[in-house]
Design a protein around this motif. Structure first.
Motif, PDB file in Angstrom:
ATOM      1  N   SER A 101       3.468   0.225  -0.127  1.00 18.04           N
ATOM      2  CA  SER A 101       2.969   1.415  -0.134  1.00 18.04           C
ATOM      3  C   SER A 101       1.356   1.392   0.242  1.00 18.04           C
ATOM      4  O   SER A 101       0.905   2.240   0.995  1.00 18.04           O
ATOM      5  CB  SER A 101       3.052   2.197  -1.645  1.00 18.04           C
ATOM      6  OG  SER A 101       2.579   3.260  -1.729  1.00 18.04           O
ATOM      7  N   ARG A 102       0.786   0.286  -0.288  1.00 21.24           N
ATOM      8  CA  ARG A 102      -0.725   0.015   0.037  1.00 21.24           C
ATOM      9  C   ARG A 102      -0.647   0.040   1.740  1.00 21.24           C
ATOM     10  O   ARG A 102      -1.734   0.382   2.312  1.00 21.24           O
ATOM     11  CB  ARG A 102      -1.048  -1.160  -0.715  1.00 21.24           C
ATOM     12  CG  ARG A 102      -1.750  -0.833  -2.160  1.00 21.24           C
ATOM     13  CD  ARG A 102      -2.395  -1.785  -2.708  1.00 21.24           C
ATOM     14  NE  ARG A 102      -1.696  -3.182  -2.905  1.00 21.24           N
ATOM     15  CZ  ARG A 102      -0.953  -3.700  -3.816  1.00 21.24           C
ATOM     16  NH1 ARG A 102      -0.399  -2.608  -4.871  1.00 21.24           N
ATOM     17  NH2 ARG A 102      -0.120  -4.750  -3.731  1.00 21.24           N
ATOM     18  N   ARG A 103       0.153  -1.136   2.100  1.00 22.90           N
ATOM     19  CA  ARG A 103       0.012  -1.094   3.534  1.00 22.90           C
ATOM     20  C   ARG A 103       0.397   0.241   4.342  1.00 22.90           C
ATOM     21  O   ARG A 103      -0.430   0.325   5.175  1.00 22.90           O
ATOM     22  CB  ARG A 103       1.264  -2.240   3.988  1.00 22.90           C
ATOM     23  CG  ARG A 103       0.855  -3.704   3.727  1.00 22.90           C
ATOM     24  CD  ARG A 103       1.934  -4.638   4.410  1.00 22.90           C
ATOM     25  NE  ARG A 103       3.049  -4.448   3.739  1.00 22.90           N
ATOM     26  CZ  ARG A 103       3.501  -5.288   2.797  1.00 22.90           C
ATOM     27  NH1 ARG A 103       2.743  -6.071   2.256  1.00 22.90           N
ATOM     28  NH2 ARG A 103       4.676  -5.132   2.297  1.00 22.90           N
ATOM     29  N   GLU A 104       1.271   0.806   3.946  1.00 17.68           N
ATOM     30  CA  GLU A 104       1.429   2.325   4.550  1.00 17.68           C
ATOM     31  C   GLU A 104       0.123   3.295   4.645  1.00 17.68           C
ATOM     32  O   GLU A 104      -0.171   3.801   5.655  1.00 17.68           O
ATOM     33  CB  GLU A 104       2.643   2.902   3.960  1.00 17.68           C
ATOM     34  CG  GLU A 104       3.059   4.183   4.669  1.00 17.68           C
ATOM     35  CD  GLU A 104       3.568   4.002   6.059  1.00 17.68           C
ATOM     36  OE1 GLU A 104       3.079   5.003   7.165  1.00 17.68           O
ATOM     37  OE2 GLU A 104       4.105   2.969   6.681  1.00 17.68           O
ATOM     38  N   MET A 105      -0.414   3.131   3.434  1.00 19.10           N
ATOM     39  CA  MET A 105      -1.902   3.993   3.360  1.00 19.10           C
ATOM     40  C   MET A 105      -2.684   3.453   4.084  1.00 19.10           C
ATOM     41  O   MET A 105      -3.565   4.379   4.858  1.00 19.10           O
ATOM     42  CB  MET A 105      -2.058   3.878   1.686  1.00 19.10           C
ATOM     43  CG  MET A 105      -1.386   4.914   0.785  1.00 19.10           C
ATOM     44  SD  MET A 105      -1.732   4.953  -1.004  1.00 19.10           S
ATOM     45  CE  MET A 105      -3.831   4.642  -0.694  1.00 19.10           C
ATOM     46  N   MET A 106      -2.861   2.090   4.356  1.00 18.89           N
ATOM     47  CA  MET A 106      -4.002   1.622   5.141  1.00 18.89           C
ATOM     48  C   MET A 106      -3.574   1.908   6.646  1.00 18.89           C
ATOM     49  O   MET A 106      -4.572   2.064   7.469  1.00 18.89           O
ATOM     50  CB  MET A 106      -3.807  -0.217   4.963  1.00 18.89           C
ATOM     51  CG  MET A 106      -4.518  -0.224   3.741  1.00 18.89           C
ATOM     52  SD  MET A 106      -4.552  -2.038   3.215  1.00 18.89           S
ATOM     53  CE  MET A 106      -5.497  -2.811   4.398  1.00 18.89           C
ATOM     54  N   ARG A 107      -2.367   1.708   6.955  1.00 14.75           N
ATOM     55  CA  ARG A 107      -1.839   2.013   8.477  1.00 14.75           C
ATOM     56  C   ARG A 107      -2.412   3.666   8.659  1.00 14.75           C
ATOM     57  O   ARG A 107      -2.723   4.007   9.667  1.00 14.75           O
ATOM     58  CB  ARG A 107      -0.390   2.142   8.502  1.00 14.75           C
ATOM     59  CG  ARG A 107      -0.117   0.659   8.944  1.00 14.75           C
ATOM     60  CD  ARG A 107       1.405   0.560   9.443  1.00 14.75           C
ATOM     61  NE  ARG A 107       1.792  -0.471   8.984  1.00 14.75           N
ATOM     62  CZ  ARG A 107       2.911  -1.082   8.403  1.00 14.75           C
ATOM     63  NH1 ARG A 107       3.441  -0.219   7.644  1.00 14.75           N
ATOM     64  NH2 ARG A 107       3.223  -2.250   7.987  1.00 14.75           N
ATOM     65  N   GLU A 108      -2.080   4.457   7.691  1.00 13.18           N
ATOM     66  CA  GLU A 108      -2.367   5.941   7.904  1.00 13.18           C
ATOM     67  C   GLU A 108      -3.903   6.338   8.032  1.00 13.18           C
ATOM     68  O   GLU A 108      -4.420   6.828   8.764  1.00 13.18           O
ATOM     69  CB  GLU A 108      -1.837   6.756   6.571  1.00 13.18           C
ATOM     70  CG  GLU A 108      -0.494   6.884   6.850  1.00 13.18           C
ATOM     71  CD  GLU A 108       0.229   7.799   5.662  1.00 13.18           C
ATOM     72  OE1 GLU A 108      -0.403   8.197   4.712  1.00 13.18           O
ATOM     73  OE2 GLU A 108       1.602   7.808   5.507  1.00 13.18           O
ATOM     74  N   GLU A 109      -4.617   5.372   7.075  1.00 13.19           N
ATOM     75  CA  GLU A 109      -6.243   5.719   7.237  1.00 13.19           C
ATOM     76  C   GLU A 109      -6.759   5.322   8.688  1.00 13.19           C
ATOM     77  O   GLU A 109      -7.933   5.841   9.090  1.00 13.19           O
ATOM     78  CB  GLU A 109      -6.712   4.800   6.007  1.00 13.19           C
ATOM     79  CG  GLU A 109      -6.522   5.396   4.734  1.00 13.19           C
ATOM     80  CD  GLU A 109      -7.146   4.457   3.729  1.00 13.19           C
ATOM     81  OE1 GLU A 109      -7.736   3.335   3.817  1.00 13.19           O
ATOM     82  OE2 GLU A 109      -7.174   4.892   2.409  1.00 13.19           O
TER      83      GLU A 109
END
Length: 111
Positions: A101-109
């Motif tokens: 989930s953290r990796r996905e949030m960082m990709r979206e940012e």
């Protein structure tokens, strides 16, 4: 801090002579207490699993079984080990899901 978990497994009841076998699902809700490290005055305490509830299901129907059936399962030698194993697996999945989930949030940012 204690953590709550849920574990499931299939339980079979067999007729010795007739060969009839009934399968049902056993659902166990339990709490894992983390234990504690050794201190100058107390030895270390290992993590422990405490059963909160045991329920049995035949499909979607909950079965009402005598307390002694649940007690026979929960007092067996390997039962608490099974619960601790289930808790460890569930904890690992939660850690991996949080990292994903953290990796996905960082990709979206970055997008």
């Amino acid at each position: 801090m204690s953590n709550k978990y849920r574990a499931e497994q299939v339980v079979c009841i067999s007729g010795w002579e007739c060969g009839t076998e009934i399968e049902m699902k056993m659902v166990v809700n339990f709490t894992v207490n983390p234990g504690s490290k050794a201190t100058e005055i107390a030895p270390p305490e290992e993590p422990t699993a405490e059963v909160d509830s045991v329920r049995f299901f035949d499909g979607k129907d909950e079965l009402t079984l005598p307390w002694s059936i649940s007690d026979r399962f929960t007092s067996a030698d390997g039962f608490k080990s099974w619960l601790m194993s289930e808790a460890a697996e569930q904890h690992q999945v939660a850690v991996e899901d949080a990292a994903d989930s953290r990796r996905e949030m960082m990709r979206e940012e970055r997008s």
